[in-house]
Design an enzyme around this catalytic site. Sequence first.
Site, PDB file in Angstrom:
ATOM      1  N   ASN A 121     132.439  31.623  74.895  1.00 60.30           N
ATOM      2  CA  ASN A 121     132.719  32.793  74.063  1.00 60.30           C
ATOM      3  C   ASN A 121     131.966  34.005  74.617  1.00 60.30           C
ATOM      4  O   ASN A 121     130.751  34.110  74.474  1.00 60.30           O
ATOM      5  CB  ASN A 121     132.290  32.519  72.620  1.00 60.30           C
ATOM      6  CG  ASN A 121     132.559  33.692  71.695  1.00 60.30           C
ATOM      7  OD1 ASN A 121     133.211  34.659  72.063  1.00 60.30           O
ATOM      8  ND2 ASN A 121     132.050  33.610  70.475  1.00 60.30           N
ATOM      9  N   CYS A 181     129.107  34.636  61.302  1.00 57.86           N
ATOM     10  CA  CYS A 181     129.363  34.774  62.727  1.00 57.86           C
ATOM     11  C   CYS A 181     128.429  33.870  63.513  1.00 57.86           C
ATOM     12  O   CYS A 181     127.234  33.774  63.213  1.00 57.86           O
ATOM     13  CB  CYS A 181     129.187  36.230  63.144  1.00 57.86           C
ATOM     14  SG  CYS A 181     129.180  36.481  64.940  1.00 57.86           S
ATOM     15  N   ASP A 238     138.214  28.425  61.313  1.00 59.48           N
ATOM     16  CA  ASP A 238     136.954  28.384  60.574  1.00 59.48           C
ATOM     17  C   ASP A 238     136.505  26.943  60.317  1.00 59.48           C
ATOM     18  O   ASP A 238     136.463  26.147  61.231  1.00 59.48           O
ATOM     19  CB  ASP A 238     137.077  29.175  59.274  1.00 59.48           C
ATOM     20  CG  ASP A 238     137.079  30.679  59.508  1.00 59.48           C
ATOM     21  OD1 ASP A 238     136.645  31.111  60.594  1.00 59.48           O
ATOM     22  OD2 ASP A 238     137.520  31.420  58.613  1.00 59.48           O
ATOM     23  N   HIS A 282     140.523  25.797  66.614  1.00 50.15           N
ATOM     24  CA  HIS A 282     139.205  25.168  66.613  1.00 50.15           C
ATOM     25  C   HIS A 282     138.641  25.180  65.199  1.00 50.15           C
ATOM     26  O   HIS A 282     138.916  26.073  64.393  1.00 50.15           O
ATOM     27  CB  HIS A 282     138.244  25.813  67.612  1.00 50.15           C
ATOM     28  CG  HIS A 282     137.942  27.262  67.408  1.00 50.15           C
ATOM     29  ND1 HIS A 282     137.087  27.729  66.433  1.00 50.15           N
ATOM     30  CD2 HIS A 282     138.364  28.360  68.083  1.00 50.15           C
ATOM     31  CE1 HIS A 282     136.985  29.037  66.520  1.00 50.15           C
ATOM     32  NE2 HIS A 282     137.767  29.464  67.496  1.00 50.15           N
ATOM     33  N   ARG A 326     134.302  23.214  67.339  1.00 49.02           N
ATOM     34  CA  ARG A 326     133.232  24.170  67.622  1.00 49.02           C
ATOM     35  C   ARG A 326     131.960  23.676  66.940  1.00 49.02           C
ATOM     36  O   ARG A 326     131.992  23.223  65.790  1.00 49.02           O
ATOM     37  CB  ARG A 326     133.610  25.548  67.083  1.00 49.02           C
ATOM     38  CG  ARG A 326     132.444  26.521  67.047  1.00 49.02           C
ATOM     39  CD  ARG A 326     132.856  27.883  66.542  1.00 49.02           C
ATOM     40  NE  ARG A 326     131.761  28.540  65.828  1.00 49.02           N
ATOM     41  CZ  ARG A 326     131.807  29.779  65.353  1.00 49.02           C
ATOM     42  NH1 ARG A 326     132.896  30.511  65.516  1.00 49.02           N
ATOM     43  NH2 ARG A 326     130.772  30.291  64.714  1.00 49.02           N
ATOM     44  N   ASP A 344     141.406  30.553  65.500  1.00 46.84           N
ATOM     45  CA  ASP A 344     140.173  30.166  64.819  1.00 46.84           C
ATOM     46  C   ASP A 344     140.519  29.705  63.404  1.00 46.84           C
ATOM     47  O   ASP A 344     141.012  30.481  62.592  1.00 46.84           O
ATOM     48  CB  ASP A 344     139.251  31.386  64.783  1.00 46.84           C
ATOM     49  CG  ASP A 344     137.919  31.132  64.099  1.00 46.84           C
ATOM     50  OD1 ASP A 344     137.708  30.034  63.564  1.00 46.84           O
ATOM     51  OD2 ASP A 344     137.089  32.067  64.103  1.00 46.84           O
ATOM     52  N   TYR A 370     143.906  34.527  72.371  1.00 44.21           N
ATOM     53  CA  TYR A 370     143.005  33.990  71.357  1.00 44.21           C
ATOM     54  C   TYR A 370     143.144  34.803  70.079  1.00 44.21           C
ATOM     55  O   TYR A 370     143.332  36.032  70.122  1.00 44.21           O
ATOM     56  CB  TYR A 370     141.555  34.049  71.850  1.00 44.21           C
ATOM     57  CG  TYR A 370     140.561  33.524  70.847  1.00 44.21           C
ATOM     58  CD1 TYR A 370     140.529  32.171  70.512  1.00 44.21           C
ATOM     59  CD2 TYR A 370     139.665  34.375  70.209  1.00 44.21           C
ATOM     60  CE1 TYR A 370     139.631  31.687  69.575  1.00 44.21           C
ATOM     61  CE2 TYR A 370     138.754  33.898  69.283  1.00 44.21           C
ATOM     62  CZ  TYR A 370     138.746  32.554  68.965  1.00 44.21           C
ATOM     63  OH  TYR A 370     137.860  32.076  68.031  1.00 44.21           O
ATOM     64  N   GLU A 427     134.982  24.425  62.991  1.00 40.46           N
ATOM     65  CA  GLU A 427     133.545  24.457  63.214  1.00 40.46           C
ATOM     66  C   GLU A 427     132.766  23.620  62.204  1.00 40.46           C
ATOM     67  O   GLU A 427     133.331  23.099  61.234  1.00 40.46           O
ATOM     68  CB  GLU A 427     133.052  25.900  63.201  1.00 40.46           C
ATOM     69  CG  GLU A 427     133.227  26.603  61.865  1.00 40.46           C
ATOM     70  CD  GLU A 427     133.106  28.111  62.004  1.00 40.46           C
ATOM     71  OE1 GLU A 427     132.128  28.661  61.471  1.00 40.46           O
ATOM     72  OE2 GLU A 427     133.978  28.730  62.635  1.00 40.46           O
ATOM     73  N   ASP A 443     133.056  38.406  58.177  1.00 35.31           N
ATOM     74  CA  ASP A 443     133.428  37.063  58.622  1.00 35.31           C
ATOM     75  C   ASP A 443     132.520  36.033  57.966  1.00 35.31           C
ATOM     76  O   ASP A 443     131.637  35.455  58.602  1.00 35.31           O
ATOM     77  CB  ASP A 443     133.324  36.999  60.148  1.00 35.31           C
ATOM     78  CG  ASP A 443     133.722  35.642  60.708  1.00 35.31           C
ATOM     79  OD1 ASP A 443     134.515  34.940  60.049  1.00 35.31           O
ATOM     80  OD2 ASP A 443     133.239  35.293  61.806  1.00 35.31           O
ATOM     81  N   GLU A 464     129.037  27.153  70.597  1.00 35.55           N
ATOM     82  CA  GLU A 464     128.771  28.545  70.252  1.00 35.55           C
ATOM     83  C   GLU A 464     127.351  28.962  70.593  1.00 35.55           C
ATOM     84  O   GLU A 464     126.404  28.198  70.429  1.00 35.55           O
ATOM     85  CB  GLU A 464     129.035  28.759  68.759  1.00 35.55           C
ATOM     86  CG  GLU A 464     128.863  30.190  68.281  1.00 35.55           C
ATOM     87  CD  GLU A 464     129.847  31.177  68.896  1.00 35.55           C
ATOM     88  OE1 GLU A 464     129.803  31.363  70.134  1.00 35.55           O
ATOM     89  OE2 GLU A 464     130.637  31.779  68.145  1.00 35.55           O
TER      90      GLU A 464
END
Length: 312
Positions: free
Chosen positions: A213, A126, A91, A116, A161, A89, A48, A118, A62, A191
């Site tokens: 996660n 985060c 984002d 993924h 996500r 990721d 990952y 989101e 982040d 998440e």
Amino acid sequence: MLSSTRAPAQKRQDLRAMLTPGAAQPFPGAFTPLSAKLIQEKGFPGVYISGAVIANELGLPDVGLTTLSEVAERGAQIARATDLPCLIDADTGFGEPMNVARTIQELEDAGLAGCHIEDQVNPKRCGHLDGKTMVDLPTATQRIRAAADGRRDADFLVMARTDLRGTDGLDAAIDRMKALVDAGADAIFPEALRDLSEFEQVCAALEVPVLANMTEFGKSALFTREQLGEAGVAMVIYPVTLLRSAMGAAERVLDTIAAEGTQEPRVPEMLTRARLYELVEYESYNRFDSSVFDFPVPTAHHTGQTPPSTKE
């Protein structure tokens, strides 16, 4: 040696084949290409690549400050170093729907097996922090539809996500997950679920693989793979675990040098020269150039000066 022996298309097929309900396939988070090689050597099925880790390594929080080019470049470096499929990721997709489609193609070109995307508003934060702001359902589904339509390799995994659990509750989050699947998501990343019963409910409600996660210091307890597998989870990520471990060790050795004027007390905790050379396959490069590996590598622990014949 120089790069992965498996082509990106093969890795994408590998990823899809392993994501079955209950498999709870463990994907540690790589923070460097070398750490990806270690993950492979230890027998894990995949890697990952966390957006938070990429940002943090750049000295940034982040909050959506990294660019597509930065993420794709780091993803390519890591994917190239391992035969394992890498999930990255992406984002919020780095822009509007057309940008999301381009993001997918850039990540395909980088050799990733999937990504993924989101449903937060930029600037994001985060997923295990409070105060998140979510986009509306049409925007969230539009992103996933653009991602699915934008890919050229049908095996590239598009995972959606959602962070809606933290703002609107589990029922609303499950409704959104179903809509994201209808929009083209191949898998779902819910998440910050609170307990195993919530994972069970999500897995029972969906007909696609579900990711858990297991990040430290987050909203979710650190459940075991067995527990998550029994709940129906297909993949488990440990996104920041290796970075936190490495930075913790780095901080301790710096404190030791500052306090004692030498790193000597910490040397037994370090990766040896021999082990490092083993991980980077130093000796195998001799097949190309006999001058590359023409020296003895110490196998026993030593703290003295490097022998003159040994290259750093």
